[in-house]
Design an enzyme around this catalytic site. Structure first.
Site, mmCIF file in Angstrom:
data_model
loop_
_atom_site.group_PDB
_atom_site.id
_atom_site.type_symbol
_atom_site.label_atom_id
_atom_site.label_comp_id
_atom_site.label_asym_id
_atom_site.label_seq_id
_atom_site.Cartn_x
_atom_site.Cartn_y
_atom_site.Cartn_z
ATOM 1 N N LYS A 1 3.961 -2.903 -3.052
ATOM 2 C CA LYS A 1 3.741 -3.642 -1.806
ATOM 3 C C LYS A 1 2.273 -4.033 -1.610
ATOM 4 O O LYS A 1 1.992 -5.128 -1.108
ATOM 5 C CB LYS A 1 4.233 -2.838 -0.612
ATOM 6 C CG LYS A 1 3.446 -1.578 -0.303
ATOM 7 C CD LYS A 1 4.010 -0.858 0.908
ATOM 8 C CE LYS A 1 3.241 0.422 1.202
ATOM 9 N NZ LYS A 1 1.847 0.190 1.582
ATOM 10 N N THR A 2 1.345 -3.150 -2.025
ATOM 11 C CA THR A 2 -0.072 -3.499 -1.865
ATOM 12 C C THR A 2 -0.425 -4.707 -2.709
ATOM 13 O O THR A 2 -1.165 -5.598 -2.283
ATOM 14 C CB THR A 2 -0.973 -2.305 -2.245
ATOM 15 O OG1 THR A 2 -0.612 -1.173 -1.454
ATOM 16 C CG2 THR A 2 -2.434 -2.632 -2.007
ATOM 17 N N ASP B 1 0.725 -3.958 7.191
ATOM 18 C CA ASP B 1 1.254 -2.978 6.244
ATOM 19 C C ASP B 1 1.861 -1.804 7.015
ATOM 20 O O ASP B 1 1.445 -1.505 8.130
ATOM 21 C CB ASP B 1 0.121 -2.492 5.342
ATOM 22 C CG ASP B 1 0.619 -1.711 4.137
ATOM 23 O OD1 ASP B 1 1.830 -1.741 3.868
ATOM 24 O OD2 ASP B 1 -0.215 -1.075 3.470
ATOM 25 N N GLU B 2 2.833 -1.118 6.401
ATOM 26 C CA GLU B 2 3.464 0.066 7.000
ATOM 27 C C GLU B 2 3.965 -0.228 8.421
ATOM 28 O O GLU B 2 3.744 0.543 9.360
ATOM 29 C CB GLU B 2 2.497 1.260 7.030
ATOM 30 C CG GLU B 2 1.870 1.607 5.696
ATOM 31 C CD GLU B 2 2.838 2.306 4.733
ATOM 32 O OE1 GLU B 2 4.044 2.331 5.012
ATOM 33 O OE2 GLU B 2 2.369 2.820 3.708
ATOM 34 N N GLN C 1 10.773 5.406 4.943
ATOM 35 C CA GLN C 1 9.539 6.187 4.918
ATOM 36 C C GLN C 1 8.912 6.308 6.302
ATOM 37 O O GLN C 1 7.708 6.553 6.424
ATOM 38 C CB GLN C 1 8.535 5.570 3.934
ATOM 39 C CG GLN C 1 9.020 5.593 2.492
ATOM 40 C CD GLN C 1 7.926 5.189 1.522
ATOM 41 O OE1 GLN C 1 6.979 5.922 1.269
ATOM 42 N NE2 GLN C 1 8.061 3.995 0.965
ATOM 43 N N ARG D 1 6.998 10.840 -4.510
ATOM 44 C CA ARG D 1 5.593 10.958 -4.961
ATOM 45 C C ARG D 1 5.544 11.274 -6.449
ATOM 46 O O ARG D 1 4.500 11.112 -7.080
ATOM 47 C CB ARG D 1 4.858 12.082 -4.221
ATOM 48 C CG ARG D 1 4.739 11.971 -2.704
ATOM 49 C CD ARG D 1 4.280 10.636 -2.224
ATOM 50 N NE ARG D 1 5.423 9.788 -1.887
ATOM 51 C CZ ARG D 1 5.353 8.475 -1.715
ATOM 52 N NH1 ARG D 1 4.226 7.843 -1.888
ATOM 53 N NH2 ARG D 1 6.421 7.776 -1.403
#
Length: 658
Positions: A29-30, A212-213, A243, A591
């Protein structure tokens, strides 16, 4: 769009109208945000100065700026805004402060400052009640409510009490020419929703918005997003409802669903290809999160290998669990020649780290425990920051009260209370009151002389602020204020003094090279920093809560303490919030890039008695084909024993040959 998968390319190509990118864990996504910024600039759609990318941490913003600098050469990215919601709010307040009744150089109160004011407004109240009331005021602000609106929606007696406190607290902030952290969002929302000229001006400044987020936005942040984007909705929101793990601090994952209601033309793109994890890890994560309700279900997949099965360990107790984890890390690091930083141990509650630290220390395994005292929360740093706030905002009585006692200069609490009373009567801040000989004469001679000397130091530092660069000003302040001498007197060893003196030197280094901004503006920027934004752990095993692990990745991940009442947490079970606990475990699982261990203790000591623990109910939601319990696969267990035996033999042989 070279190198992007079809879904990533679709997200880049949609530049007119609202877009929601549902980005699964590890789906790049980044990169999508960075590439979209580059596309908007290089295509000529928007100049950089009209683009704003909003993140949730300064660390994420810094990483994004670095990636943009590599992606866009020259000055094409000049004027681009990449910052947190709170940093954007601060910028808006600095530009439009007068419209909100603030004067230039206003202060930002941190949580301790706010607690101090609320405690003062509630004399005689127990600390836990002060904390509760502070939380209720913060909750109202995060919902974007004014004191009047908070009163209007109150139902219980406690809520009415909190709304009344909110009104008095806000009056106190106004008197100090200060805002608190929550106001950095609430006040810009108030401005844009009530002032058409300001709203139009900010929509002209920010033509395209990237967030973002987005699943972590609270109600006030979501309203700010809508107020800036306007009815056209030229924005890209990136988020993942799977998330969303911050409801306890006001995040509202339903904001993702609200986007479709508020913007009927919303385009939705799903990023489901994972570039981080082995397929076994992904299949386990998919099976777990499928038990949550979904408006937009996703299924993560990877082109990578299956990898090893997820290990599940049943341990005698937390000490045995810690020994197993530490021993496995010690073996893998030595046998596979990997960096310590490739390992991470995750837990639901911070107290679970104590046995781990002991076990790692015994094996001399270097580790870093996230969540220690934040740099900006260290006493000497907060002392220096209070002086900087005083230089910038003479109305900040909270900063005055800390600065005048750092170091102590013979002014007792009784004298300070009398000074505060005299200042209120004269309708002036305390820092101005000590300039008045008439007021000082009404105090005891010793206190009056000390305050007069304090005023002289402040006057000299204000002169220094006009001619010195910020870094030199902070160094001068540290000396002339007496802070360094105070540390020398307080510290019982030279080593401790060197560490604490180093913190003051580091604060000065942060200001180094920051020309063109006064100490107050720089202090405000520093007030937005968090411990997570500072430094890195180097080559050490990472120990952290699952909440702190979001956005990170490691080759080997251990999740400990997986018993019912710990994960899921007992309070979440009681309150029916199992869905968020499941999302938290999903974040922990994803993770792991290569290998994952899940462990739990059979029993624990509580109130002097041994208690039997129940394994987490989430184990039943993991696919049996992807996990391996101890003793369930003799062939695999034998292979692991041979690997350890071979490694041990090789180590002995190397020792004998050396």
């Amino acid at each position: 769009m070279h190198g992007l998968n079809p879904q990533q390319a679709a997200a880049l190509g949609h530049v007119e109208g609202p877009l929601l990118v549902l980005a699964g864990a590890g789906s790049g996504k980044t990169r999508v945000i960075v590439e979209k910024i580059a596309h908007l600039i290089q295509s000529g759609r928007y100049p950089a100065k009209r683009i704003a990318a909003i993140t949730f941490t300064n660390k994420s913003a810094k990483e994004m700026r670095e990636r943009i600098a590599k992606r866009i050469r020259g000055d094409a990215a000049e004027g681009l805004t990449i910052c947190t919601f709170h940093a954007l709010g601060l910028k808006m307040l600095q530009i439009d402060h007068a419209k909100l009744g603030l004067r230039r150089g206003f202060s930002i109160f941190d949580a301790d400052d706010s607690a101090s004011q609320i405690k003062d407004l509630l004399p005689g109240v127990k600390p836990d009640v002060v904390q509760l009331m502070q939380g209720l005021v913060s909750k109202a602000k995060n919902a974007g409510l004014s004191p009047e609106q908070a009163h209007a929606v109150s139902v219980s007696a406690r809520e009415f009490e909190a709304a009344a406190l909110y009104a008095r607290y806000q009056e106190r902030l106004t008197a100090f020419n200060a805002v608190d952290f929550d106001d950095l969002i609430r006040l810009p929302v108030q401005l844009l929703e009530s002032d058409e000229d300001a709203r139009d001006a900010w929509r002209e400044r920010i033509g395209y918005l990237l967030v973002d987020e987005c699943q972590d936005t609270n109600d006030a942040q979501y309203r700010l997003l809508k107020a800036i984007a306007g009815p056209k909705g030229n924005f890209t929101c990136v988020g993942d409802d799977d998330q969303s793990i911050y409801a306890w601090r006001g995040a509202n994952p339903e904001n993702l669903s609200a986007l479709a209601d508020d913007y009927p033309d919303l385009r939705i793109v799903k990023l489901e290809q994972n570039y981080r994890c082995s397929n076994r890890v992904l299949r386990a994560a998919n099976a777990l999160i499928a038990n949550n309700p979904h408006e937009h279900p996703k299924t993560l997949w990877s082109a990578q290998a299956d990898g090893e099965r997820i290990r599940i360990w049943e341990c005698r107790d937390s000490a045995h669990e810690a020994e197993k984890v530490a021993g496995e890390i010690h073996f893998l690091q030595s046998a596979r020649k990997v960096e310590w930083s490739e390992f991470c141990i995750l837990f639901r509650s911070n107290h679970l780290s104590r046995p781990l630290e002991k076990a790692l220390q015994l094996l001399r395994v270097p580790y870093h425990l996230s969540g220690g005292t934040a740099f900006l929360d260290r006493g000497e740093v907060k002392d220096a920051m209070s002086w900087l706030r005083m230089l910038s905002n003479p109305d900040d009585d909270s900063a005055f009260l800390r600065a005048v006692q750092s170091p102590a200069r013979g002014v007792g609490q009784t004298s300070l209370a009398r000074l505060a009373e005299l200042a209120r009567t004269a309708d002036m801040p305390m820092s101005r009151a000590i300039e008045s000989m008439g007021l000082l004469k009404q105090l005891p001679p010793r206190a009056a002389n000390a305050l007069s000397e304090f005023a002289d130091i402040l006057r000299g530092l204000r002169e220094d602020a006009r001619r010195l660069p910020p870094g030199d000003l902070v160094r001068q302040l540290n000396e002339r204020s007496g802070l360094i001498a105070m540390l020398q007197a307080q510290c019982k060893s030279e080593d401790l003094f060197r560490i604490r003196r180093g913190n003051l030197d580091e604060l000065a280094d942060w200001f180094e090279g920051a020309r063109g901004a006064g100490p107050g503006e720089l202090a405000s920027q520093l007030a937005l920093l968090t411990h997570a934004d500072k430094g890195d752990a180097g080559n050490q095993v990472r120990l952290m809560s699952m909440h702190a692990a979001k956005g990170l990745e490691f080759r080997y991940v251990f999740i400990i303490g997986m018993d019912d009442n710990t994960l899921p947490h007992e309070s979440s079970i009681d309150e029916g919030r199992i869905d968020e606990e499941r999302r938290l475990l999903y974040v922990g699982i994803t993770r792991a890039k290569e290998q994952l261990w899940l462990s739990y203790p059979r029993e624990t000591q509580r109130w002097g008695q041994k208690l039997r623990l129940t394994p987490s109910r989430f184990f039943e939601e993991l696919p049996a084909a992807e996990i391996q319990r101890d003793g369930a696969d003799p062939v695999a267990d034998a292979a692991r024993k041979r690997e350890r035996a071979d490694h041990g033999f090789a180590a002995i042989k190397a020792l004998l040959e050396s």
